[in-house]
Write an enzyme that holds these catalytic residues in place. Sequence first.
Site, PDB file in Angstrom:
ATOM      1  NE  ARG A  12      -1.808   3.085   2.552  1.00 46.80           N
ATOM      2  CZ  ARG A  12      -0.777   3.977   3.797  1.00 46.80           C
ATOM      3  NH1 ARG A  12      -0.463   4.977   2.079  1.00 46.80           N
ATOM      4  NH2 ARG A  12      -0.320   3.353   4.455  1.00 46.80           N
ATOM      5  CG  ASP A  13       3.176   4.384   2.632  1.00 44.38           C
ATOM      6  OD1 ASP A  13       2.767   5.183   2.391  1.00 44.38           O
ATOM      7  OD2 ASP A  13       3.123   4.664   4.269  1.00 44.38           O
ATOM      8  CG  HIS A 204       3.197   4.652   8.844  1.00 41.89           C
ATOM      9  ND1 HIS A 204       3.267   2.988   8.229  1.00 41.89           N
ATOM     10  CD2 HIS A 204       4.119   5.357   8.277  1.00 41.89           C
ATOM     11  CE1 HIS A 204       2.716   3.809   7.368  1.00 41.89           C
ATOM     12  NE2 HIS A 204       3.096   5.179   7.064  1.00 41.89           N
ATOM     13  CG  HIS A 206       7.563   8.143   5.733  1.00 35.30           C
ATOM     14  ND1 HIS A 206       6.679   8.910   4.997  1.00 35.30           N
ATOM     15  CD2 HIS A 206       6.913   6.454   6.521  1.00 35.30           C
ATOM     16  CE1 HIS A 206       5.780   8.405   4.507  1.00 35.30           C
ATOM     17  NE2 HIS A 206       5.493   6.909   5.091  1.00 35.30           N
ATOM     18  CB  CYS A 237       2.303  10.599   2.010  1.00 34.64           C
ATOM     19  SG  CYS A 237       0.906  11.229   1.924  1.00 34.64           S
ATOM     20  CG  ASN A 246       7.066   3.543   4.180  1.00 36.13           C
ATOM     21  OD1 ASN A 246       6.321   4.016   6.055  1.00 36.13           O
ATOM     22  ND2 ASN A 246       6.495   3.611   3.461  1.00 36.13           N
TER      23      ASN A 246
END
Length: 302
Positions: A12-13, A204, A206, A237, A246
């Site tokens: 996803r990310d 979460h 980065h 993002c 990430n």
Amino acid sequence: MPDVTLVEVGPRDGFQPIGPFIPTAEKLAIIQGCVAAGLTRIEAGAFVGASAVPQMADAEAILAGTLALPGADPQMLVPNARHARRAIAAGARHLVWVISVSEAHNRGNIRLSPAESVAEFTALLPELEGIRLRMNIATAFDCPFTGRVAPEDTLALVGQLAALRPDAEYGLCDTTGRADPAHVAELAAACRASFPRVAGWAFHGHDTYGLGLANIMAAHGAGIRVFDAAIAGLGGCPFAPGATGNVATEDAAWMFARMGLSTGIDLGALRPVAERAARIPGGSPGGRVRQALAARPAHLAA
């Protein structure tokens, strides 16, 4: 039970900012490799507008394919009630609902104020019975548009949501990667102390400024045991200008293993999957462990 849990958010990310569409079969092959390596919690995709995030247009197919993998626990990100209903209709039973502390970021992301997002979530609660929830608190530390976020603002948003679903897992998200270890430790400790009824906490981060692993360790020191990471360090993002990838899953797995903490991950099985993800056209891979292990003699590869 492992000492720490790594949630694989690459599909996803990690994939969402990549321009060229990644074939659905390739996404599923990487997800299958992650699961086989021991990453059972997979943020497999997002139910969002295809015009806003074209890479997530195959969310239904990705969810179905991941659900078919033995042992996989796919969680699907949703930004609002409409897409949450889409995800549930497609078979999702584990959702990641994202709300930003920052009004500027929440409006840029989903065109609602944080208060409007909370109201929409509240109205949908009867339809979320039996659905496992991760509440991602975006811009918990910093906003790409307005800068450092006051801790009391983050605590206020968490408090509103925790009163509604204390059984959810709450993810403190360093959306821009500008948080530092002291900031992470202080906010994580404040959240855990303020909301003892919350079922679980996650972090979460980065790696925009190279502090991803340091911030994970700060969160760990504050008592958090669930961490998001992305295979090959992919990600960033689309609604946070300048935010890069990430923390690489393989880097986090290696670090915890070196510390003697179990993750349930077979790093030898994960490494070729990470190398495959790093070769995706249009991606910007990060992390260090892939190259470090490749450069070592075989008998020293761990």
